[in-house]
Scaffold this active site. Sequence first.
Site, PDB file in Angstrom:
ATOM      1  N   HIS A  47     -20.000 -29.320 -40.714  1.00 36.54           N
ATOM      2  CA  HIS A  47     -19.600 -30.693 -40.425  1.00 36.54           C
ATOM      3  C   HIS A  47     -18.952 -31.370 -41.629  1.00 36.54           C
ATOM      4  O   HIS A  47     -18.298 -32.399 -41.479  1.00 36.54           O
ATOM      5  CB  HIS A  47     -20.781 -31.519 -39.899  1.00 36.54           C
ATOM      6  N   ASP A 106     -24.435 -24.847 -38.613  1.00 35.49           N
ATOM      7  CA  ASP A 106     -23.799 -25.829 -39.492  1.00 35.49           C
ATOM      8  C   ASP A 106     -23.518 -25.277 -40.884  1.00 35.49           C
ATOM      9  O   ASP A 106     -23.842 -25.897 -41.900  1.00 35.49           O
ATOM     10  CB  ASP A 106     -24.652 -27.094 -39.596  1.00 35.49           C
ATOM     11  N   SER A 157     -24.863 -33.508 -47.773  1.00 34.02           N
ATOM     12  CA  SER A 157     -24.583 -32.403 -46.860  1.00 34.02           C
ATOM     13  C   SER A 157     -23.852 -31.275 -47.562  1.00 34.02           C
ATOM     14  O   SER A 157     -22.844 -31.485 -48.224  1.00 34.02           O
ATOM     15  CB  SER A 157     -23.727 -32.886 -45.688  1.00 34.02           C
TER      16      SER A 157
END
Length: 367
Positions: free
Chosen positions: A109, A139, A213
């Site tokens: 992402h 992910d 992230s």
Amino acid sequence: MRQLGTRLATVGIAAAALGTGVGFGLGCADRIAGDRGGGQQRASSNEITPAVFAQGTSSSAAPTRDAEEQTTIRVVRQVSPAVVTVARDGGLGTGVIIDKAGLILTNAHVVGDARQVQIKLKNAQTLSGTVLGTDRDIDIAVVRVNGGGNLPTAQLGDSDELAVGQKAIAIGNPLGLEQTVTTGVVSAVNRKISPNDVAGFIQTDATINPGNSGGPLLNSAGQVIGINTAVLRGNGAEGLGFAVPINDARKSARDLAEKGRVDRAIMGIGPVSITPQVVQRFGLPVQEGVIVAEISRGLPADRAGIRPGDIITTMDGTKIAGTGDLLRILRSKAPGDVVKISGVREGNGGQGQRFSSEVRLIPQPVE
């Protein structure tokens, strides 16, 4: 940084501006007199001696950092040069260099649909990165840069050996604040945050925020044990961060680097975990395992003679307590591998009869 709600619903983030004002005045009417006549003069109670401003020094007798602090500092110094900023139009995240040739692990992402991203190193050098591929199921994305073959790297650990309560250190770029370090513990392992997750996450209370992230979650040896991916907010919850276990990320990264895709192996069943409620309702002969709720006709499990209603209790000799255990083993396999399954099926007067089977896995169909 993706937020979790129904799947990972976005929740507003309030960033409070912190204003810090420090002001102090030192007023001393009398100068400290010297010893002129061989006698001593006592300083009055409101006098300040120069020793007040002397720089503190550390000594072996009185260390200024305890063992835990020293461990954190060592890990940060060791790994932070390998932690990078990953930027694309409309997005900013973190990544970690895992190979001197320029392979970088981050989140799917974070890179989105981009094929090119900008990579900023700790020394402020900026490189162009090519996205080799993404595994959106867990992910993970892999980016390659040309770093001249001498980039700083982080060592990958073994997430299967994690213990709840062990130290966890996160390094990332929350809200663009580069090289931010937070610490905590491994709060849980194999944690599902959505029924459709194909991987169980590492849960940690090391603070994770938007921008973290794709950054590494580290153990006290400085090894990467996970890739930070999500945070759960809402109803006053705090300290609920999640990372993709590095053993899951490692396999995906290898496939993405070599082939640009992940060949995930399947056996063709719909598994359901056994719970105490299910045991009580259906009078099952075992307390743990996975019920085969459905079979895909013509796929490996069907060809191997596995039936709907069968209960799988072991795979390749490993105990299967629920779907998380089964999926974890399958993720470690490649298409063409053969897995040995044993369990219990209906019969024997309600006590169940043992069965065993070998299933040759096939690639997951490309959607």
